[in-house]
Motif scaffolding. Sequence first.
Motif, PDB file in Angstrom:
ATOM      1  N   GLN A  58       0.786  18.180 -21.388  1.00  0.00           N
ATOM      2  CA  GLN A  58       1.451  18.143 -20.085  1.00  0.00           C
ATOM      3  C   GLN A  58       0.901  16.970 -19.277  1.00  0.00           C
ATOM      4  N   VAL A  59       1.804  16.117 -18.818  1.00  0.00           N
ATOM      5  CA  VAL A  59       1.391  14.954 -18.047  1.00  0.00           C
ATOM      6  C   VAL A  59       1.003  15.378 -16.635  1.00  0.00           C
ATOM      7  N   SER A 113      -3.476  12.038 -16.949  1.00  0.00           N
ATOM      8  CA  SER A 113      -3.805  12.727 -18.190  1.00  0.00           C
ATOM      9  C   SER A 113      -2.539  13.255 -18.847  1.00  0.00           C
ATOM     10  N   GLY A 114      -2.634  13.595 -20.135  1.00  0.00           N
ATOM     11  CA  GLY A 114      -1.543  14.268 -20.807  1.00  0.00           C
ATOM     12  C   GLY A 114      -0.736  13.434 -21.770  1.00  0.00           C
ATOM     13  N   ARG A 115      -0.926  12.121 -21.757  1.00  0.00           N
ATOM     14  CA  ARG A 115      -0.218  11.262 -22.696  1.00  0.00           C
ATOM     15  C   ARG A 115      -0.932   9.920 -22.713  1.00  0.00           C
ATOM     16  N   PRO A 116      -0.676   9.089 -23.715  1.00  0.00           N
ATOM     17  CA  PRO A 116      -1.279   7.756 -23.698  1.00  0.00           C
ATOM     18  C   PRO A 116      -0.580   6.872 -22.685  1.00  0.00           C
ATOM     19  N   ASP A 145       1.852   1.754 -20.146  1.00  0.00           N
ATOM     20  CA  ASP A 145       2.666   2.134 -18.999  1.00  0.00           C
ATOM     21  C   ASP A 145       2.474   1.205 -17.814  1.00  0.00           C
ATOM     22  N   TYR A 161       7.043  10.084 -14.138  1.00  0.00           N
ATOM     23  CA  TYR A 161       5.999  11.026 -13.775  1.00  0.00           C
ATOM     24  C   TYR A 161       5.476  10.732 -12.376  1.00  0.00           C
TER      25      TYR A 161
END
Length: 124
Positions: free
Chosen positions: A1-2, A25-28, A32, A113
């Motif tokens: 979960q982002v 947090s939650g993804r690379p 981005d 996000y």
Amino acid sequence: QVQLVESGGGLVQAGSSLTLSCAASGRPFGRDTMAWFRQAPGKEREFVAFIRWSTGYTGYADSVKGRFTISSDNAKNTVYLQMNSLKPEDTAVYYCAAKPAGLGATMGDAYNYWGQGTQVTVSS
């Protein structure tokens, strides 16, 4: 979960400085684009600054150029917004946002996000 979690907001006097943090947090996030937006009461959300995580390339709104600095700490997955010479018109809820690399770094609709926001109030 982002998750994007902002912190560092508060009430300060005009001319003061404040640093906002956004822990991701939650993804690379390595490729981005991360950005700060803000929204004042009764106004539309507006772009403040962005940074491309992989290159460190930055961009700023004209209203904050020369006063605000966006930076990142890749090891901590954290983006910062150093705000100097604050003005009452900087009063707003500040949001951290993230999107994959590509066009639209200054456009809120391009971001996937969002954090929950942190209030910055600048008194005159």
